[in-house]
Design a protein around this motif. Structure first.
Motif, PDB file in Angstrom:
ATOM      1  N   GLY A  70     -29.087  46.524 -10.150  1.00 24.98           N
ATOM      2  CA  GLY A  70     -29.165  47.283 -11.708  1.00 24.98           C
ATOM      3  C   GLY A  70     -27.755  47.447 -11.615  1.00 24.98           C
ATOM      4  N   ALA A  71     -26.438  47.367 -10.557  1.00 22.83           N
ATOM      5  CA  ALA A  71     -25.521  47.165 -10.453  1.00 22.83           C
ATOM      6  C   ALA A  71     -24.736  46.198 -10.957  1.00 22.83           C
ATOM      7  CB  ALA A  71     -25.030  47.876  -9.529  1.00 22.83           C
ATOM      8  N   TYR A  72     -25.661  45.067 -10.348  1.00 24.07           N
ATOM      9  CA  TYR A  72     -25.093  43.429  -9.339  1.00 24.07           C
ATOM     10  C   TYR A  72     -24.752  42.944 -11.071  1.00 24.07           C
ATOM     11  CZ  TYR A  72     -25.078  38.554  -8.967  1.00 24.07           C
ATOM     12  OH  TYR A  72     -24.472  37.361  -8.753  1.00 24.07           O
ATOM     13  N   PHE A  73     -26.718  43.474 -12.060  1.00 23.20           N
ATOM     14  CA  PHE A  73     -26.839  42.857 -13.042  1.00 23.20           C
ATOM     15  C   PHE A  73     -25.605  43.455 -14.076  1.00 23.20           C
ATOM     16  CE2 PHE A  73     -30.846  41.747 -11.467  1.00 23.20           C
ATOM     17  CZ  PHE A  73     -30.250  39.988 -11.843  1.00 23.20           C
ATOM     18  N   LEU A  74     -25.911  44.637 -14.333  1.00 23.91           N
ATOM     19  CA  LEU A  74     -24.063  45.395 -15.186  1.00 23.91           C
ATOM     20  C   LEU A  74     -22.852  44.645 -14.593  1.00 23.91           C
ATOM     21  CD1 LEU A  74     -23.752  47.787 -17.425  1.00 23.91           C
ATOM     22  CD2 LEU A  74     -23.483  49.014 -15.510  1.00 23.91           C
ATOM     23  N   PHE A  75     -22.676  45.248 -13.689  1.00 25.35           N
ATOM     24  CA  PHE A  75     -21.219  45.510 -13.486  1.00 25.35           C
ATOM     25  C   PHE A  75     -20.945  43.702 -13.069  1.00 25.35           C
ATOM     26  CE2 PHE A  75     -21.694  48.914 -11.667  1.00 25.35           C
ATOM     27  CZ  PHE A  75     -21.445  50.341 -12.606  1.00 25.35           C
ATOM     28  N   PHE A  77     -22.171  41.018 -15.717  1.00 20.31           N
ATOM     29  CA  PHE A  77     -22.299  41.262 -16.691  1.00 20.31           C
ATOM     30  C   PHE A  77     -20.641  41.877 -17.620  1.00 20.31           C
ATOM     31  CE2 PHE A  77     -22.426  42.717 -21.081  1.00 20.31           C
ATOM     32  CZ  PHE A  77     -22.759  41.924 -22.126  1.00 20.31           C
ATOM     33  N   LEU A  78     -20.090  43.040 -17.493  1.00 22.21           N
ATOM     34  CA  LEU A  78     -18.973  43.421 -17.866  1.00 22.21           C
ATOM     35  C   LEU A  78     -18.010  42.854 -17.208  1.00 22.21           C
ATOM     36  CD1 LEU A  78     -20.269  47.400 -17.523  1.00 22.21           C
ATOM     37  CD2 LEU A  78     -20.128  45.707 -19.508  1.00 22.21           C
ATOM     38  N   GLY A  79     -18.155  42.388 -16.210  1.00 24.65           N
ATOM     39  CA  GLY A  79     -16.770  42.453 -15.329  1.00 24.65           C
ATOM     40  C   GLY A  79     -16.694  40.487 -16.060  1.00 24.65           C
ATOM     41  N   LYS A  80     -17.880  39.853 -15.802  1.00 27.22           N
ATOM     42  CA  LYS A  80     -17.761  38.441 -17.003  1.00 27.22           C
ATOM     43  C   LYS A  80     -16.835  38.453 -18.391  1.00 27.22           C
ATOM     44  CE  LYS A  80     -20.373  35.883 -14.113  1.00 27.22           C
ATOM     45  NZ  LYS A  80     -21.704  34.851 -14.522  1.00 27.22           N
ATOM     46  N   LYS A  81     -17.095  39.315 -19.288  1.00 24.38           N
ATOM     47  CA  LYS A  81     -17.066  39.993 -20.486  1.00 24.38           C
ATOM     48  C   LYS A  81     -15.826  39.648 -20.535  1.00 24.38           C
ATOM     49  CE  LYS A  81     -18.300  42.723 -24.598  1.00 24.38           C
ATOM     50  NZ  LYS A  81     -19.536  42.916 -25.155  1.00 24.38           N
ATOM     51  N   CYS A  91     -16.177  45.378  -6.069  1.00 24.61           N
ATOM     52  CA  CYS A  91     -16.316  47.340  -5.226  1.00 24.61           C
ATOM     53  C   CYS A  91     -17.235  48.241  -6.526  1.00 24.61           C
ATOM     54  CB  CYS A  91     -14.779  47.583  -5.482  1.00 24.61           C
ATOM     55  SG  CYS A  91     -14.658  48.902  -5.283  1.00 24.61           S
ATOM     56  N   LEU A  92     -17.490  47.740  -7.575  1.00 28.06           N
ATOM     57  CA  LEU A  92     -18.478  48.629  -8.249  1.00 28.06           C
ATOM     58  C   LEU A  92     -19.851  48.163  -7.734  1.00 28.06           C
ATOM     59  CD1 LEU A  92     -16.405  48.514 -11.738  1.00 28.06           C
ATOM     60  CD2 LEU A  92     -17.270  50.365 -10.277  1.00 28.06           C
ATOM     61  N   ILE A  93     -20.300  46.877  -7.607  1.00 33.95           N
ATOM     62  CA  ILE A  93     -21.013  46.742  -7.015  1.00 33.95           C
ATOM     63  C   ILE A  93     -22.139  47.867  -6.129  1.00 33.95           C
ATOM     64  CG2 ILE A  93     -23.528  44.888  -6.730  1.00 33.95           C
ATOM     65  CD1 ILE A  93     -21.672  42.883  -8.325  1.00 33.95           C
ATOM     66  N   ILE A  94     -21.076  47.206  -4.937  1.00 31.47           N
ATOM     67  CA  ILE A  94     -21.301  48.184  -3.801  1.00 31.47           C
ATOM     68  C   ILE A  94     -21.029  49.925  -4.004  1.00 31.47           C
ATOM     69  CG2 ILE A  94     -20.351  47.955  -1.539  1.00 31.47           C
ATOM     70  CD1 ILE A  94     -19.240  45.214  -1.372  1.00 31.47           C
ATOM     71  N   THR A  95     -19.957  50.282  -3.892  1.00 31.14           N
ATOM     72  CA  THR A  95     -20.036  51.472  -4.697  1.00 31.14           C
ATOM     73  C   THR A  95     -21.099  52.982  -5.090  1.00 31.14           C
ATOM     74  OG1 THR A  95     -18.029  51.460  -5.590  1.00 31.14           O
ATOM     75  CG2 THR A  95     -17.720  51.821  -3.386  1.00 31.14           C
ATOM     76  N   ALA A  96     -21.216  52.010  -6.363  1.00 33.59           N
ATOM     77  CA  ALA A  96     -22.327  52.318  -7.398  1.00 33.59           C
ATOM     78  C   ALA A  96     -23.765  51.665  -7.286  1.00 33.59           C
ATOM     79  CB  ALA A  96     -21.685  51.817  -8.639  1.00 33.59           C
ATOM     80  N   GLY A  97     -23.952  50.792  -6.459  1.00 33.63           N
ATOM     81  CA  GLY A  97     -25.362  50.036  -6.287  1.00 33.63           C
ATOM     82  C   GLY A  97     -25.844  51.198  -4.968  1.00 33.63           C
ATOM     83  N   LEU A  98     -24.845  51.569  -4.204  1.00 33.81           N
ATOM     84  CA  LEU A  98     -26.071  52.492  -3.431  1.00 33.81           C
ATOM     85  C   LEU A  98     -25.219  53.972  -2.975  1.00 33.81           C
ATOM     86  CD1 LEU A  98     -24.728  49.080  -0.375  1.00 33.81           C
ATOM     87  CD2 LEU A  98     -27.022  50.525  -0.840  1.00 33.81           C
ATOM     88  N   GLY A  99     -26.349  54.772  -3.159  1.00 37.73           N
ATOM     89  CA  GLY A  99     -26.316  55.906  -3.398  1.00 37.73           C
ATOM     90  C   GLY A  99     -26.334  56.585  -1.928  1.00 37.73           C
ATOM     91  N   ASN A 100     -25.929  57.816  -1.307  1.00 38.53           N
ATOM     92  CA  ASN A 100     -25.782  58.666  -0.240  1.00 38.53           C
ATOM     93  C   ASN A 100     -26.683  59.166  -0.472  1.00 38.53           C
ATOM     94  OD1 ASN A 100     -24.800  60.489   1.743  1.00 38.53           O
ATOM     95  ND2 ASN A 100     -22.964  60.582   0.886  1.00 38.53           N
ATOM     96  N   THR A 101     -28.389  58.765   0.189  1.00 37.72           N
ATOM     97  CA  THR A 101     -29.371  58.651  -0.046  1.00 37.72           C
ATOM     98  C   THR A 101     -29.965  59.998   1.975  1.00 37.72           C
ATOM     99  OG1 THR A 101     -30.111  56.926   1.041  1.00 37.72           O
ATOM    100  CG2 THR A 101     -30.129  57.258  -1.304  1.00 37.72           C
ATOM    101  N   SER A 102     -28.953  59.639   2.623  1.00 39.22           N
ATOM    102  CA  SER A 102     -29.149  60.359   4.177  1.00 39.22           C
ATOM    103  C   SER A 102     -28.008  61.400   4.191  1.00 39.22           C
ATOM    104  CB  SER A 102     -28.625  59.549   4.531  1.00 39.22           C
ATOM    105  OG  SER A 102     -27.713  59.178   5.119  1.00 39.22           O
ATOM    106  N   PHE A 103     -27.001  61.551   4.150  1.00 39.30           N
ATOM    107  CA  PHE A 103     -25.759  62.564   4.716  1.00 39.30           C
ATOM    108  C   PHE A 103     -25.763  63.886   3.289  1.00 39.30           C
ATOM    109  CE2 PHE A 103     -25.110  59.595   7.997  1.00 39.30           C
ATOM    110  CZ  PHE A 103     -25.560  60.709   8.379  1.00 39.30           C
ATOM    111  N   LEU A 104     -25.949  62.973   1.886  1.00 37.97           N
ATOM    112  CA  LEU A 104     -26.061  64.614   0.818  1.00 37.97           C
ATOM    113  C   LEU A 104     -27.417  64.802   0.856  1.00 37.97           C
ATOM    114  CD1 LEU A 104     -23.230  63.414  -2.020  1.00 37.97           C
ATOM    115  CD2 LEU A 104     -23.631  65.591  -0.059  1.00 37.97           C
ATOM    116  N   GLY A 105     -28.449  63.003   0.817  1.00 37.66           N
ATOM    117  CA  GLY A 105     -30.039  63.352  -0.399  1.00 37.66           C
ATOM    118  C   GLY A 105     -30.451  64.409   0.796  1.00 37.66           C
TER     119      GLY A 105
END
Length: 302
Positions: A70-75, A77-81, A91-105
């Motif tokens: 979802g992050a890949y397609f969204l950012f 698209f927005l980046g090209k537009k 940066c946005l794809i990687i940081t918004a596309g991956l969650g802190n599912t271990s040390f917070l989760g």
């Protein structure tokens, strides 16, 4: 609670140290390498051999893959537009596309759902977030930092990425129903446990609170996707469309609402993908996620 305190203590220590004259701030680069090449492999070798597989586990495992896609397609698209730079998009794809599912989760899920919930959280993190980071994360970081894609170079980088190698070894151990001696497991667990303080110290050393920063609108967009749109998408897919209502699904959706992954920020920073924005995604995402997680927890109880 101790995990939460640990996170904020080392984040603030990093912020303090970067403002001390003479302190070697670039030491964060060494901390990044320790996190990626030592702590992550230790966690994979500790957790993955203990996972018991079944078809329904595809729901929690799929969380990270759906989020990243979802992050890949969204950012993209927005980046090209809007004509964003490749480094900003990456940066946005990687940081918004991956969650802190271990040390917070892990501590949050264990507090809310107990040991059974923690087992699901491990599935979201290890075959999910961990593998996405080690494969698609590396792929995006390489493509968007160099601008000159080379299939062989990227494949080599993934295959020789230490966390990915240890992930494959851990999967083989799982298949063979083999695990290390308890003493070795103890060492692996303790080695992995230092990831949080080292990673948060690294983020703190890079975090900048610049009111005039051009990154604020991108920070807001990235956190909106990670903290609100991602869990909304998973809720729509798993609960509304597929009619899944188990505790496993609740844990999976709550994990999808976690703040951006610390290691993802480190990966983006190490590839020169907007380091300040990467650290801001963590520094602001973690405290904000405590508010949004409360919202999603009550939504899931309805």
């Amino acid at each position: 609670m101790s995990n939460f305190i640990l996170i904020f203590v080392f984040l603030f220590l990093g912020i303090i140290f970067q403002n001390i004259k003479g302190f070697p701030v670039p030491i964060y680069k060494l901390l990044n390498k320790i996190v990626i090449y030592v702590c992550l492999p230790a966690l994979a070798l500790y957790y993955i051999p203990k996972i018991e597989w079944s078809n329904e586990l595809l729901f929690p495992i799929g969380v990270a893959w759906i989020t990243f896609a979802g992050a890949y397609f969204l950012f993209s698209f927005l980046g090209k537009k809007f004509g964003w730079s490749r480094k900003l998009i990456g940066c946005l794809i990687i940081t918004a596309g991956l969650g802190n599912t271990s040390f917070l989760g892990f501590p949050i899920i264990e507090a809310l759902y107990g040991e059974e919930g923690l087992k699901t959280a491990i599935l979201v993190d290890q075959p999910g977030s961990f593998v996405v980071l080690s494969t698609l994360g590396i792929l995006v970081a390489t493509l968007y930092s160099t601008g000159t894609p080379n299939g062989f170079h990227i494949a080599k980088k993934i295959m020789f990425f230490p966390p990915f190698i240890t992930f494959l070894a851990a999967c083989l151990m799982n298949y063979l129903n083999f695990d290390f001696h308890e003493y070795v497991q103890f060492v692996l667990q303790k080695t992995g446990s230092v990831m949080t303080p080292l990673a948060m110290l690294s983020v703190g050393l890079q975090l900048q609170f610049d009111r005039k920063s051009q990154h604020w609108k991108f920070l807001g967009l990235g956190l909106l996707y990670k903290l609100m749109l991602t869990p909304a998408l998973l809720y729509l897919l798993y609960v509304v469309i597929l009619q899944q209502h188990s505790k496993m699904i609740e844990v999976a959706i709550l994990e999808s609402a976690m703040a951006p992954m610390i290691t993802a920020s480190i990966l983006a920073t190490s590839h020169g993908l907007k380091p300040r924005l990467s650290s801001m995604m963590i520094g602001f995402g973690i405290p904000l996620s405590f508010i949004t997680l409360v919202f999603w927890y009550f939504v899931l109880q309805i």
